[in-house]
Structures are given as structure tokens and as C-alpha cells.
Design a protein around this motif. Structure first.
Motif, PDB file in Angstrom:
ATOM      1  N   LEU A  63      -6.336  36.590   2.090  1.00 19.63           N
ATOM      2  CA  LEU A  63      -5.364  37.680   2.024  1.00 19.63           C
ATOM      3  C   LEU A  63      -4.553  37.762   3.317  1.00 19.63           C
ATOM      4  O   LEU A  63      -3.316  37.821   3.295  1.00 19.63           O
ATOM      5  N   PHE A  64      -5.257  37.756   4.447  1.00 21.71           N
ATOM      6  CA  PHE A  64      -4.563  37.907   5.732  1.00 21.71           C
ATOM      7  C   PHE A  64      -3.670  36.706   6.035  1.00 21.71           C
ATOM      8  O   PHE A  64      -2.614  36.823   6.624  1.00 21.71           O
ATOM      9  N   ARG A  65      -4.120  35.532   5.583  1.00 23.01           N
ATOM     10  CA  ARG A  65      -3.305  34.338   5.787  1.00 23.01           C
ATOM     11  C   ARG A  65      -2.010  34.466   4.981  1.00 23.01           C
ATOM     12  O   ARG A  65      -0.915  34.253   5.486  1.00 23.01           O
ATOM     13  N   LYS A  66      -2.160  34.893   3.730  1.00 21.34           N
ATOM     14  CA  LYS A  66      -0.984  35.033   2.871  1.00 21.34           C
ATOM     15  C   LYS A  66      -0.027  36.095   3.400  1.00 21.34           C
ATOM     16  O   LYS A  66       1.194  35.993   3.238  1.00 21.34           O
ATOM     17  N   LEU A  67      -0.593  37.138   3.982  1.00 24.36           N
ATOM     18  CA  LEU A  67       0.257  38.223   4.482  1.00 24.36           C
ATOM     19  C   LEU A  67       0.886  37.877   5.832  1.00 24.36           C
ATOM     20  O   LEU A  67       1.740  38.598   6.327  1.00 24.36           O
ATOM     21  N   GLY A  68       0.407  36.796   6.449  1.00 23.38           N
ATOM     22  CA  GLY A  68       0.950  36.401   7.739  1.00 23.38           C
ATOM     23  C   GLY A  68       0.526  37.320   8.871  1.00 23.38           C
ATOM     24  O   GLY A  68       1.283  37.579   9.796  1.00 23.38           O
ATOM     25  N   VAL A  69      -0.704  37.850   8.787  1.00 21.17           N
ATOM     26  CA  VAL A  69      -1.184  38.722   9.871  1.00 21.17           C
ATOM     27  C   VAL A  69      -2.372  38.093  10.590  1.00 21.17           C
ATOM     28  O   VAL A  69      -2.747  38.532  11.673  1.00 21.17           O
ATOM     29  N   GLU A  70      -2.934  37.031   9.988  1.00 20.82           N
ATOM     30  CA  GLU A  70      -4.185  36.442  10.454  1.00 20.82           C
ATOM     31  C   GLU A  70      -4.203  36.187  11.958  1.00 20.82           C
ATOM     32  O   GLU A  70      -5.139  36.543  12.659  1.00 20.82           O
ATOM     33  N   GLU A  71      -3.107  35.581  12.440  1.00 23.63           N
ATOM     34  CA  GLU A  71      -3.142  35.142  13.830  1.00 23.63           C
ATOM     35  C   GLU A  71      -2.917  36.258  14.827  1.00 23.63           C
ATOM     36  O   GLU A  71      -3.093  36.067  16.021  1.00 23.63           O
ATOM     37  N   LYS A  72      -2.525  37.425  14.334  1.00 25.68           N
ATOM     38  CA  LYS A  72      -2.287  38.535  15.254  1.00 25.68           C
ATOM     39  C   LYS A  72      -3.536  39.377  15.467  1.00 25.68           C
ATOM     40  O   LYS A  72      -3.546  40.301  16.260  1.00 25.68           O
TER      41      LYS A  72
END
Lengths: 800, 329
Positions: free
Chosen positions: A627-636
Motif C-alpha cells: 500500500l505504502f509503495r503504491k501511494l509513494g510514501v514508503e521512502e518518507k
């Protein structure tokens, strides 16, 4: 409000209109008819029966075997009433009749072995009264075989109308009749009152004084002496029963009749119970105890308007009379109050006391100050007609400042601009006249009208526009065929949440929506909860501080119905107080959009192809990673791990963004599970969606597809058991060059042979260069460098 | 001798009947056709016969053995073919391995469907807080204090000035305060009413409201837009009516009913939404010139729409979140 069409027809000619036509027009013009009660329908198949013979039932002592005729046919009827006798005319319900008050559909029946074709009815069985002493014995002149509804005059149609709060004028039969008149283009007939006044002048019997003119702009009173209090005549009782009122005595019934006729609440005082025969309208001191007609003691406030005599309060103005001045069987002399009270004053009092009466309901919506005199005369003449007595000469009318009728102008251009089509000025004026507005000026562009005071809702031009379209008919408004759209940036503030929902459902989660109100204990367990002042129940006293209790409650309910294997999520707001005191501004409230998702039970239900596997922590983590990868928040986000329990989790990961915890995941601790009666593990992720929405970004960029082969190397190390995967990956990364593109853990195990405090982890490393083919030698070199690094850095032992 | 031959043939045929697989057949082969088998034994006996009887029995014995071997081979072929068939057999009818797509709550799906219709007409979508101020929820929307209009919406209060919003209209107020016309937007969200929980009412429900403010907004356009909406949601043959109503924040106000006639039941009018022209007081309250601009607004309950569309007759089922319910949508 219930209105009787028979009663309505006293004021307007409706004989040629069908009930459907009336109902339809009233409803579409804003007086919504919610129910139509056709009295005659309740008497279908019920007729005047003549009892020819009465014999004992062969098998039952208390039952009689009767022969009843409708004039044509004879029927055998079993009757249990003690008063049944030959020669009676009675209410005979034939087979096929339906008696709503006892919910009985009559069929041919066998009673103690003897057939019975219908039923002889008591009054209660017909819904006429509570009387169940015996069958109803009708007048001997009643024609045998005639429908009972005709004999009893039960031919009324009652409409139950929902009156919106702006339409105080429609809370009476005359008010409804006026609208019917406007809708069908007919004139209203208001009954004339011809009083026979005699004897002394009213001033010699009583006086009225208004101390609080703001809350009581007008007070009209009339006096009648020598009245006989008794039961009301049948016609009056029927009218009241038809609209759902209970007849009491002739004086009270007369006031209720005029209230339902004109909309003017009236009150009858026993004049001899008023000290000093005086009425003073004023406020009394805070805390005064007063007993109302319903024998309840009520504590007054200084803001409550009271009707007082020379010594004490005798009524709460516009709400309810007092026990101390009530009309009783001994009453001889009566003073009638017909007043106009300030709507908001009455509303405050009625609301505070939790007392909504026919009177307060109308006063708080706004009565007609212009009808007080008429209503007083109307009721006093009615009382005299049905109770005798002498009407004192004249009327007391205290009206210190005459209320002016509003004058409003309507611009035809504005009317057409709002509606989007043209209504002819002639039609507009016709509608105004039917609604009894007085046209003061009429030009090409505007019309100026004076609005009677029974229409409290009309003050502005827009109010007149509504009147026009209401009577003209919404159905006549044409539909536009196309619309224009401004070419400006469109916003969708729900777009991010929609994305989250799309991803989670794709991952197999089902969305739930739970109650945002929780009980105090639960709400406070998860945060500084905000209480609701006026909760519906003790289970719903606080706004939710977390989505977790809703999730656990849902899991518990599902387990109860044997649905144990669940993947669920909820998106919704949580509420917390940011102050220890009172909430004074939005800064004192923290309202957050949250996401919670959870897994519990088995990953798959017992299936043919695999053994049951229970969901575990890594299922929820895996879903979150995707989910976080898809939302583009993972790396933050950065992770912190806790193996010790807190008040929610046994162990958990916290995800932080700039030092703020924005998500937490773990295994729900057993104490919490116990509170929710859940006896299986629950793994749950709780996420602050507001932050995610803020930091998410579309970082997608196309990477050239690889033209050169990848080189892959595997190794396995034995580590100390408490070395984390994350640490190993970090070290591998540190030791590798930019050729190292991917690290994958492909095996992990513990065994006695390794040692109790050891574990083995096997990794696959993937190397490539976008621009050339790598040589085996350079990768070997790099791979061995990594092995040496891990060996020394993590004190690990190479296994292979 | 003849008896002996007949006995062997009889027993052979009996045994053959009982054979069901190749393994049993092999046992038969050994029993009758091997070197020490029953047929071999008959030939041994034959050798000891007097010379004159030999031609007679020799011929018989050969014929019988040949016939039996033929029967044996036939059965062997049949059983081998059968065995081959089982070897290749795959049960293609077994249920597949489970792959499940989850689902959005049916209320959310309904909101998305309705939003989609209005987004197609150029509406933006805005949201706002559920814990609102009395000012935004009532005052700015032309609900005077101490007015019976406030009884239309039973309210959960937090204190004198804050409450759980009773409709999504405060989002309209926030939007109009922030932005000058043209404004064309819908506002979906949760709203709260202080009502006892029953099959017909719940303490919260979802609403979608719409607002359009511009220089030439008319009731005629409102009507056209809502009729279009009703057709998109309930089908192009939907029968509808507009009837006059009252809301403090719109004037003229109307409610829209559609004719509802479930199979086998009596038809009736059912209210689906409320609407009207934005009251000039509301525009003035947010600093929009009500002479220059006009606007329309509408609002509907999502639960009601979903109940109608999917034949649900108890509102509580939405909030029970029974998996057997969730997985139906």
C-alpha cells in the motif's frame, strides 16, 4: 396534523373534488399529506343487522346462537355478548369485513362445533370507544341492511399532513382550506359570529394588564357567566375525535374546536378562581414552583412568561394552564384568553420544560395577532350555544402597539431570473389575491403587496417568489436541456482516499463503516475523548478517538456468527480534545482522517490444496508495504521497533514522518482482545491518512528495460538471533557498489544444530549494469567483499 | 480328461469375471498360463494319455487354451487402456485456489457512483470536518436561534458552540467563504442526528450535497440537473415529481420524489432528495452579493439511495459490518 375533509368543507367548497386531487395538490404545494384515512373503508361489510332469534349455543353456556338478517338473507352468528336479544338492531360485521382496532378479518368460522357467519360488534371492536360491555344496540329506526358508516355518519376522510416549521398558518382547518382555495382558485368562507351579549360589561367582571409587552403584544379576553359544564354534543365530539383529540367537557372542547378551526390557541380559566378577578401577564422570580394542568410541578425561570392573577401565577403563557384555575364540573363563570405571544419566548420555555402542547407548538411557530378577537368571539358564542350562560358585554383587548403588516415588492425580472422562465404578471397577481395578499401597487416591472399577519414566513421578495412557484406548480417548471461548465480547475478532495480504498480492496480487504460514537471508557482508553452533551445512550457518549475499537467490535460480532477469517479496513475521522478545559475554538479539537486495517483468523479457510495457515504479523506488514509503495510514501517513513507491549499492541512497528508517529502496526494485546471478547490473534495497522495525503507523491518514472544480463549470487550466514533483517540488508548495501541492484531474503531458519541463540538467513544478490555486460570476475570480487564485510561487521559465519 | 479340461475353463472364466485391474490379471496369468500353470498341467496330463485318445483331446486342449488366451488378451487390452486413462486424469472441476478481491463498503460505492454522475457535469468534490461550529452548521445557513426549524435536525451538541454536523452544508459555507463564484461542487460525508437507533434511523448517516453558485443559476437548471441525475441513477424511465418544501437555507425549496413500485407491491412516491435556490441570506452571510449571484443546492441521504437500489430494509445492517453482508457487494 390531522385534518378532516368534512370539517374543511365548512370553509371551502370541495364537494366536486376527489380526495386524490386534493391530496396531490396539497402535497406538491408544500403541505405533504403523509396518510389518508378513509373512515368509510373501516366499515366496509359492516351493516345494520336485525337479531331475529337468540338461542343457547348447544356446547357453550356463555355463547348464544343467533339468527341475524340484513333484510334479504339470514345468517347464523355465534355471539358472546350478554346483552344480545331478539328484536335488536346492531352492528353486524359480515364475512369479509376487517376490524382494524382488533386486527381481525372476518371469515366463516366454527365456534365450539357450530358455524358462525360474521360477528355482532361492541363499540371497542369498531374503534368507536373503549366500551366492551356488550354489542352495540342501534336506534330502532336504523334501516336494516344499511351500511353502518352511513348510520353512524362515518363518512369522513382524514388527512395527516406534515406541516413544515415555516407554515404556522397551515396548523388549522381554515389555514388548510385557504391553501386549497388558492390551489383550486376558490374563495374561502369564514363563519360569521353573531353574539348575543347581555348584562354587565366585561370590565366589571375582570381586568387584564400586560407587564411584559415584548413577549405578549396582544391579550384579548371575553367573559361568560352561568355556564353549565357538561359533555359536548355529538357533532362536536365527532369533530375532535376525527382529528385525534379526546373530548373533555363542553368548554374545553369548544376552545380546542376553535383552535383547530382558526389556529388560535385559547385558554379557559374558571373566573372565580382568579384572585381579584385580575389577569396580569408578567415574569415571576427564578425557581418559582408551579403545578400545571397535568398535575406536574414545574420549576420556573425568570424568563418564562406567566399569566398571573392578583396573587399568583395561573398559567404558563402559551404553554399550559395551571391546576389552580382549571375549569371543573362546578365552574359557572369562565374567562377566555385569546392572546398573541412572542414565538421565541414561548419556544424557550416550552423547550426548557420539555413540554410541547397544541398551544406552544403554534405560538412558537407564530400565531396570527389579527385573529385573536375573532377567535375569542367564536369560542364564546360556541360555549353559549352548547353550555348556556350569559356573555358579558364587550371584549377586553390589550394591544399596546399594533403590529404592522409587512409590505413587500416583487420584481418580475427577479422572479424570472430565479425560476429560469417567465410567469405572467397577471398570473402572479391572481396567486397573491387567492393567498389574501393585498395588492398595493401594480406596475409593469413590480408588484407591491401587503401580507396578512397569519403568514409569519413572508418578509422578503424571495418569500413571494416561493409563493408564486408553490401555487403555480413545480411541475410546470421547464427542464433545461444543457448546462454550461466553467473551465476552471476541478478539485476532488476525496481522490486520495479513493486510491487507498482501491489498493486495499485489490489486496483483498473489505471495507467497514462503524459508529463514530463510543462509550466513555472505550473512547478514553484511546485518547482525550470529546463528550457529547446530549447522548442517545450510555453506549454512545463520546466521539471516537480511534478506529481500533470499531474494528475490534466488528471482528467480535463476526466471530459470533462464525466468520473468523477476516481482512477488514475502515477509513474515518477520529476526534480528540487538545485542551483540558472547554472547547472554545477549532484549535482545541484535533479531528483526523484515519485508516485502520486488520487481519485475523486463517489466511485461507480449510481448503483442499493447503493446510490452514493463520494470519500473522507479516501478512499485515506485507499489505502495508504494498500500500505504502503504491501511494509513494514508503521512502518518507522511518520505522522503529518495539518488542515490549503498550496499551494497544503486544509488539509493534511505529512509522514516523519527521519525528511524528503517523502509523503503528502490531499484534493487538491480549488485555484489549479480552475486553472485546475476542479469542484469536488480531494484527492491525493504524494510519494517519491526513499525513499520508500530504506527503504522498506520484514519483513514478520509467526505467529503461535492461538490455544486459543480470548476475545473481547467493549466500547464507549464521547470525546471532537478535540481528535484524533490516541490519543485514543495510550492511550488504553498504558493502556493495552501484552494481548491486537487489537483495532478497529467500530463506530463514533456526535449529538445534545451529544453536539456540543463532539463526540462518540466506540472501540472493542481483547485480547488473545498464550499459554493459558484467564479467564473472568483477562480480566475484564484489560478492566476496560483501561476504567479508558481513562476517566481520555482524560476527556472522558463512554457511554456503 | 474332458472333465478336467472343462473344470479349468470354467474356473478360468469365473476368475476372469472377477478381475478389475492389471495386477489381478497378472495373477490370473500366473495361475493359468505360466510354466506351472493350470493349462501346463493339463498338457502334462495329456502326455500320459493312451495314444488313441491323444488326437481327440489334443485338438480340444489347443482350442480351449487358444480361446482362453484370446479372452485374456482382450481383457488385458481393455484394462491397460483404462489404466492409461486414469494415469492422465486431472480433475478440472476442482474449485480453484482462492483469490479474493475485497470490496468497498456499499455506502462508499454508492457515494462513488453518485459523485461520478456529478463529476461528469463539472462538479468538484469537497470535504470538511464532522465536528463543526454552530455558526457553520446552523447560523450561517439561516437557522435562527430559538426557531422551530432547528427541531428539523436533532443535534448532538458538544457544547453551546460546537456540535456534530447534522448535514454536510457547513462544507458549502466553508467553500463559499474561501472562494468567489463560480462554485460548482458536491460534498459527501458523514452527518449525525440525535435519533434513537431503529430499522429506519441511525445516529449517523452519509449525505451528498451539491452547490452551484454563479451569475445565472436558475430553478429550471436545478430541475434539469436533478432529473438527469435521477435518470442516471434509477434508469431513464424513472417517474419523478418536485414538490414544494421548506429548508432554512434555500428558497424556493422543493423535495424530489420518485415513483417506487417493487415487483408485486403497491407503488408509492418516495422522497429521494431535497433542493432549492440558495437563500439570499446564506449568500450574504458568506459575503457573496445575492443580487449579482444566484445559486442552487441539493442534498440526499446515501443510505436511503442504497436501501432503494439494493432492496435493504434495515439501515442498521450497514453499520453491523457482517462479513456475509460485506461480501455481497
Amino acid at each position: 396534523m390531522k385534518v378532516s375533509l368534512n370539517w374543511i368543507s365548512d370553509y371551502i367548497d370541495i364537494d366536486d373534488l376527489s380526495v386524490d386531487e386534493i391530496v396531490d395538490k396539497l402535497t406538491t404545494s408544500g403541505l405533504e399529506v403523509e396518510e389518508v384515512i378513509d373512515e368509510a373503508k373501516n366499515f366496509e361489510n359492516i351493516i345494520v343487522g336485525f337479531v331475529k332469534e337468540v338461542k343457547k349455543h348447544p356446547n357453550a353456556d356463555k355463547l348464544s346462537l343467533c339468527v341475524v338478517t340484513d333484510g334479504k338473507e339470514e345468517f347464523q352468528v355465534i355471539c358472546g355478548a350478554p346483552n344480545v336479544a331478539p328484536g335488536q338492531k346492531t352492528a353486524f360485521a359480515k364475512v369479509g369485513a376487517y376490524l382494524p382496532s382488533i386486527n381481525l378479518k372476518l371469515k366463516k368460522a366454527k365456534i365450539r362445533g357450530v358455524e358462525s357467519f360474521g360477528m355482532l360488534c361492541a363499540e371497542d371492536e369498531l374503534g368507536l370507544s373503549d366500551n366492551h360491555e356488550g354489542i352495540m344496540v342501534l336506534d330502532e329506526n336504523a334501516p336494516v341492511g344499511a351500511p353502518l358508516s352511513e348510520v353512524l355518519n362515518k363518512n369522513d376522510v382524514i388527512l395527516d399532513i406534515a406541516i413544515t416549521p415555516n407554515r404556522a398558518d397551515a396548523l388549522s382547518h381554515i389555514g388548510i382550506a385557504r391553501d386549497i382555495g388558492a390551489l383550486f382558485g376558490r374563495k374561502l368562507k369564514i363563519p360569521e359570529v353573531n353574539l348575543t351579549e347581555s348584562g354587565k360589561n366585561v370590565d366589571e367582571f375582570a381586568s387584564v394588564e400586560i407587564e411584559n409587552e415584548n413577549d405578549c403584544p396582544r391579550y384579548v379576553a371575553k367573559v361568560i357567566t352561568g355556564v353549565t359544564i357538561k359533555e359536548s354534543p355529538e357533532w362536536l365530539k365527532q369533530r375532535l375525535i376525527a382529528v385525534g383529540l379526546r373530548p373533555i367537557n363542553n368548554v374545553v372542547d369548544a376552545t380546542n374546536f376553535v383552535l383547530y378551526e382558526t389556529g388560535q390557541p385559547l385558554h379557559a380559566f374558571d373566573l372565580d378562581k382568579l384572585a381579584g378577578r385580575k389577569i396580569i401577564v408578567k415574569n415571576v422570580e427564578d425557581g418559582y414552583k408551579f403545578t400545571t394542568l397535568d398535575s406536574k410541578e414545574r420549576e420556573l425561570k425568570a424568563t418564562d412568561l406567566m399569566i398571573c392573577d392578583a396573587e399568583k401565577p395561573v398559567a404558563i403563557a402559551g404553554v399550559m394552564g395551571g391546576e389552580n384555575s382549571e375549569v371543573s364540573d362546578e365552574t359557572k363563570n369562565v374567562i377566555i384568553e385569546s392572546a398573541y405571544f412572542n414565538p421565541s419566548a414561548i419556544r424557550k420555555t416550552a423547550k426548557r420544560l420539555g413540554l410541547s402542547t397544541d398551544a406552544s407548538y403554534r405560538f412558537e411557530r407564530g400565531c396570527n395577532p389579527e385573529i385573536t378577537e375573532y377567535a375569542a368571539a367564536r369560542v364564546i358564542s360556541l360555549i353559549q350555544e352548547i353550555g348556556g350562560g350569559e356573555i358579558a358585554k364587550g371584549t377586553i383587548d390589550v394591544y399596546p402597539g399594533k403590529i404592522q403588516r409587512p409590505v413587500i415588492s416583487l420584481r418580475y425580472a427577479r422572479l424570472n431570473k430565479i425560476l429560469g422562465f417567465k410567469v405572467e404578471p397577471e398570473k402572479v397577481k391572481e396567486i397573491f389575491e387567492l393567498l389574501e395578499f393585498k395588492i398595493l401597487e401594480s406596475g409593469d416591472e413590480t408588484v407591491k403587496v401587503e401580507v396578512p399577519l397569519f403568514r409569519h414566513d413572508l418578509e422578503r421578495e424571495i418569500d413571494l417568489i416561493e409563493e408564486v412557484v408553490r401555487i403555480y406548480g413545480f411541475d410546470k417548471i421547464p427542464l433545461v436541456e444543457k448546462i454550461q461548465v466553467a473551465l476552471e480547475e476541478k478539485v476532488d478532495q476525496t481522490a486520495f482516499n479513493t486510491k487507498v480504498r482501491d489498493y486495499l480492496t485489490a489486496l483483498g480487504f473489505y471495507e467497514i463503516v462503524t459508529n463514530s460514537l463510543l462509550n466513555e471508557k472505550t473512547a478514553k482508553y484511546f485518547g482525550n475523548a470529546i463528550p457529547v452533551l446530549n447522548p442517545q445512550s450510555i453506549e454512545m457518549t463520546h466521539a471516537r478517538t480511534s478506529l481500533i475499537p470499531g474494528m475490534l467490535g466488528t471482528i467480535e460480532r463476526n466471530i459470533r456468527v462464525k466468520e473468523r477469517n477476516l481482512k477488514l479496513f475502515e477509513i474515518g475521522h477520529t476526534f480528540e480534545m487538545k485542551t483540558d478545559g472547554e472547547i472554545k475554538s477549532f484549535d482545541d479539537i484535533e479531528e483526523t482522517d484515519k485508516l485502520t486495517f486488520a487481519v485475523t483468523g486463517n489466511k485461507e479457510e480449510s481448503v483442499w490444496y493447503s493446510k490452514d495457515r493463520q494470519f500473522d504479523f507479516y501478512d499485515i506488514v506485507g499489505a502495508a508495504d504494498e500500500l505504502f509503495r503504491k501511494l509513494g510514501v514508503e521512502e518518507k517513513l522511518s520505522d522503529t521497533y518495539f518488542l515490549e507491549p503498550d496499551n494497544i499492541f503486544d509488539f509493534r512497528i511505529e512509522k514516523k514522518y519527521k519525528k511524528k508517529i503517523v502509523a503503528a502496526a502490531g499484534k493487538i494485546n491480549s488485555a484489549l482482545l479480552e475486553k472485546f471478547n475476542i479469542n484469536q490473534d488480531v494484527y492491525l495497522f493504524d494510519v494517519n491518512l491526513d499525513v499520508m495525503r500530504e506527503i504522498h507523491s506520484d514519483t513514478r518514472k520509467f526505467n529503461e528495460l535492461l538490455k544486459f544480463p543480470k548476475v545473481v549470487r547467493d549466500f547464507a550466514f549464521v547470525f546471532d538471533k537478535d540481528i535484524r533483517y533490516e541490519t543485514v540488508v543495510n550492511e550488504i548495501q553498504k558493502s556493495g557498489s552501484k552494481l548491486l541492484k537487489k537483495i532478497k531474503l529467500f530463506d530463514i531458519f533456526e535449529s538445534d544444530s545451529l544453536g539456540r541463540d543463532k539463526k540462518s538467513m540466506a540472501f540472493q544478490l542481483e547485480y547488473y549494469d545498464e550499459n554493459r555486460t558484467l564479467t564473472e570476475e568483477e562480480i566475484d570480487k564484489e560478492f566476496w567483499k560483501t561476504i567479508e564485510h558481513i562476517k566481520s561487521k555482524l560476527k556472522a559465519e558463512l554457511r554456503g | 480328461m474332458e472333465n478336467q479340461i472343462n473344470n479349468v475353463v470354467e474356473s478360468f472364466e469365473q476368475d476372469l469375471k472377477e478381475v478389475s485391474d492389471l495386477k489381478q490379471l497378472e495373477e490370473i496369468r500366473i495361475k493359468y498360463f505360466s510354466r506351472n500353470g493350470l493349462f501346463a498341467k493339463l498338457f502334462d496330463e495329456f502326455k500320459n494319455l493312451p495314444k488313441e485318445e491323444k488326437p481327440k483331446y489334443g485338438q480340444l486342449l489347443n482350442t480351449v487354451k487358444k480361446n482362453s488366451q484370446q479372452k485374456f488378451e482382450e481383457l488385458k487390452e481393455k484394462l491397460s487402456a483404462q489404466a492409461k486413462k486414469f494415469e492422465k486424469f486431472i480433475d478440472l472441476s476442482l474449485p480453484g485456489r482462492e483469490h479474493r478481491i475485497g470490496s468497498k463498503h456499499i455506502l462508499i460505492q454508492t457515494i462513488e457512483e453518485i459523485s461520478g454522475i456529478f463529476k461528469g457535469l463539472g462538479f468538484s468534490v469537497y470535504t470538511g470536518p464532522e465536528l463543526e461550529s454552530d455558526a457553520n452548521n446552523f447560523e450561517a445557513l439561516n437557522f435562527p436561534e430559538d426557531h422551530p426549524a432547528r427541531d428539523m435536525q436533532d443535534t448532538f451538541f458538544v457544547n453551546e458552540n460546537f456540535l456534530l454536523r447534522t448535514h454536510t452544508s457547513p462544507v458549502q459555507i466553508r467553500l463559499m467563504k474561501e472562494k468567489q463564484p463560480p462554485i460548482r461542487a458536491i460534498m459527501p460525508g458523514k452527518v449525525y442526528r440525535n435519533e434513537a437507533i431503529s430499522a429506519k434511523s441511525y445516529c449517523l448517516f452519509h449525505q451528498i450535497e451539491g452547490l452551484y453558485v454563479d451569475t445565472d443559476v436558475t430553478f429550471s437548471e436545478l430541475k434539469g440537473t436533478l432529473v438527469y441525475f435521477a435518470k442516471m441513477l434509477f434508469g431513464k424511465n424513472v417517474k419523478y415529481r418536485f414538490r414544494s418544501s421548506f429548508f432554512p437555507f434555500t428558497e424556493p425549496s422543493a423535495e424530489v420524489d420518485i415513483w417506487w413500485e417493487p415487483k408485486g407491491k403497491e407503488g408509492r412516491w418516495l422522497e429521494i432528495l431535497g433542493c432549492g435556490m440558495v437563500d439570499p441570506n446564506v449568500l450574504e452571510n458568506v459575503g457573496i452579493d445575492s443580487e449579482k449571484y444566484t445559486g442552487y443546492a441539493f442534498g440526499m441521504g446515501v443510505e436511503r439511495m442504497a436501501m432503494l437500489k439494493y432492496g435493504i430494509n434495515d439501515i442498521r445492517v450497514f453499520f453491523d459490518n457482517d462479513y456475509r453482508f460485506l461480501s455481497q457487494f
